[in-house]
Design an enzyme around this catalytic site. Structure first.
Site, mmCIF file in Angstrom:
data_model
loop_
_atom_site.group_PDB
_atom_site.id
_atom_site.type_symbol
_atom_site.label_atom_id
_atom_site.label_comp_id
_atom_site.label_asym_id
_atom_site.label_seq_id
_atom_site.Cartn_x
_atom_site.Cartn_y
_atom_site.Cartn_z
ATOM 1 N N CYS A 186 0.839 -1.206 0.000
ATOM 2 C CA CYS A 186 0.000 0.000 0.000
ATOM 3 C C CYS A 186 0.875 1.257 0.000
ATOM 4 O O CYS A 186 1.846 1.339 0.748
ATOM 5 C CB CYS A 186 -0.842 -0.065 1.265
ATOM 6 S SG CYS A 186 -1.549 1.479 1.758
ATOM 7 N N THR A 188 -0.592 4.427 0.146
ATOM 8 C CA THR A 188 -1.473 5.540 0.534
ATOM 9 C C THR A 188 -0.730 6.638 1.312
ATOM 10 O O THR A 188 -0.932 7.827 1.095
ATOM 11 C CB THR A 188 -2.651 4.996 1.372
ATOM 12 O OG1 THR A 188 -3.389 4.108 0.535
ATOM 13 C CG2 THR A 188 -3.564 6.098 1.868
HETATM 14 P P1 5GP Z 1 -0.401 -6.515 4.659
HETATM 15 O O1 5GP Z 1 -0.808 -7.657 5.556
HETATM 16 O O2 5GP Z 1 0.044 -6.989 3.334
HETATM 17 O O3 5GP Z 1 0.555 -5.590 5.314
HETATM 18 O O4 5GP Z 1 -1.723 -5.637 4.425
HETATM 19 C C1 5GP Z 1 -2.866 -6.169 3.805
HETATM 20 C C2 5GP Z 1 -3.871 -5.059 3.614
HETATM 21 O O5 5GP Z 1 -3.354 -4.021 2.763
HETATM 22 C C3 5GP Z 1 -5.150 -5.469 2.914
HETATM 23 O O6 5GP Z 1 -6.013 -6.180 3.726
HETATM 24 C C4 5GP Z 1 -5.709 -4.128 2.467
HETATM 25 O O7 5GP Z 1 -6.423 -3.500 3.502
HETATM 26 C C5 5GP Z 1 -4.450 -3.324 2.194
HETATM 27 N N1 5GP Z 1 -4.223 -3.193 0.739
HETATM 28 C C6 5GP Z 1 -4.106 -4.167 -0.191
HETATM 29 N N2 5GP Z 1 -3.876 -3.653 -1.415
HETATM 30 C C7 5GP Z 1 -3.846 -2.313 -1.276
HETATM 31 C C8 5GP Z 1 -3.676 -1.225 -2.182
HETATM 32 O O8 5GP Z 1 -3.460 -1.380 -3.385
HETATM 33 N N3 5GP Z 1 -3.730 0.009 -1.652
HETATM 34 C C9 5GP Z 1 -3.959 0.221 -0.322
HETATM 35 N N4 5GP Z 1 -4.034 1.465 0.114
HETATM 36 N N5 5GP Z 1 -4.114 -0.778 0.551
HETATM 37 C C10 5GP Z 1 -4.072 -2.032 0.089
#
Ligand code: 5GP
Length: 378
Positions: A186, A188
């Protein structure tokens, strides 16, 4: 409104759990299962409160692998009604652990309604949007609830406690998905400058959610989503009050992931365990193994391109692409994760995941990690 909030908001790396005296004698005594009642749904749910994120690699193989442990898979939202119906037909026992994901689109809700009409099943539902603070989102969730009174509804993402309260009270949501900007894929925080450090996000939102009750044991619940890089971060989220923890990158690169694999066609190497080697297809007889897996943030143009007809020009991609080394069978990764949670419980004197939020005490630290990385993790 105060223009700058001076109180420091904390991330997982800003704290450690302080070891406590303990009367436990063995890690095997730790109870990892929880039984939940929900604010709206009349269902109860029993299992290990870990969820695979509804990212593009979370498909039916992942659901099968996790259901064995009574963990949840939020299937990505691009499965068709037929695919979903066939799966639920074939594996009815997995229904509690397999959530159907939708976004904020009329066609998403229509698909869910078509599924209900076809199967007579009200599936558990994950409603996922990048920014769940918008008023229209609360109304949308309420609409889904009206159509699916029995379903357990997990929805987000938010970071503000007022939005968590609103989604629970007025949006018909059972579990609020909390976290903005922390995900491994992400961007953001870089693209928009927005986000809240995840530990504080869990502490604040679980506090308000658990303060809401809608009948005997029917409390508001939260799911910590994004930024758990290792089992230690999962333990910290649970100690900070998260009822569920959602993992994306942690599971990416394990065997049941659906998507972009790279393979290596080499002779077996000494020192590489046999289970890391497997044929790509039944016809190949040479030694072949998976080497890397590439996953995409769900808001990247690539992830949307895979399934959607058009990419909206006014939207910036808030996600990126990540290539990880093959992690092997998911059972190993799960055992490592559960072993970490059990051990954490022993250090803090907690007999169960349920009691972690009561037993865990944090201290703030300047710096916890050297360059050492756990075997599995993000
Ligand atoms: P991780 O466990 O990989 O750190 O986080 C997973 C979470 O990242 C997902 O459940 C979702 O909320 C967030 N996420 C997944 N893809 C994206 C994206 O393309 N943009 C953003 N802002 N958040 C994402």
């Amino acid at each position: 409104m105060q223009k700058i909030i001076n109180e420091i908001k904390l991330d997982f790396d800003d704290v450690l759990l302080i070891p406590q005296r303990s009367t436990l004698t063995s890690r095997s005594e730790i109870n990892l299962e929880r039984k939940f009642y929900f604010y709206h749904s009349t269902r109860t749910w029993t299992g290990i409160p870990i969820i695979c994120a509804n990212m593009s690699f979370c498909s039916f193989d992942m659901a099968k692998a996790l259901a064995k442990y009574k963990m949840i898979a939020c299937l990505h939202k691009y499965h068709t009604v037929d695919e979903l119906s066939n799966y639920f037909n074939e594996y009815p026992e997995q229904i509690p652990y397999c959530f159907v994901s939708i976004g904020y689109k009329k066609s998403d809700l229509n698909k869910l309604l078509e599924f209900k009409n076809k199967t007579n099943i009200q599936p558990n539902i994950c409603i996922d949007v990048p920014n769940g603070h918008m008023d229209v989102f609360v109304k949308y969730c309420k609409k889904v609830r009206d159509h699916f009174p029995e379903s357990i509804i997990l929805a987000g993402n938010v970071t503000n406690t007022s939005s968590t309260q609103e989604l629970l009270i007025y949006g018909g949501v059972d579990v609020v998905k909390c976290g903005i900007g922390g995900g491994s894929a992400c961007t953001t925080r870089f693209i928009t400058g927005c986000g809240v450090p995840q530990l504080t996000c869990c502490l604040d939102n679980s506090y308000v959610a658990h303060g809401l009750q809608n009948g005997d044991k029917k409390l508001g619940l939260i799911c910590s989503d994004g930024g758990h890089k290792n089992s230690g971060d999962v333990c910290k989220a649970l100690c900070a009050g998260a009822d569920f923890v959602m993992l994306g990158g942690y599971f990416a690169g394990t065997d049941p992931c659906d998507g972009e694999w790279e393979y290596e066609y080499l002779a077996r190497k000494a020192g590489i365990a046999d289970e890391f080697w497997q044929p790509i297809d039944s016809g190949s007889n040479g030694p072949v193994r998976k080497t890397t897996f590439t996953y995409y943030g769900m808001s990247t143009h690539h992830a949307q391109d895979l399934y959607e007809d058009s990419i909206k020009e006014y939207r910036a991609s808030e996600g990126t692409k990540i290539k990880v080394a093959f992690k092997g069978p998911i059972d190993k990764v799960i055992q490592e994760l559960l072993g970490g949670i059990r051990s954490s419980c022993c250090y803090i004197g907690s007999s169960s995941i349920k009691n972690m939020s009561k037993c865990g005490q944090f201290c703030r630290v300047n710096h916890i990690h050297s360059n050492i990385k756990p075997l599995f993790g993000v």
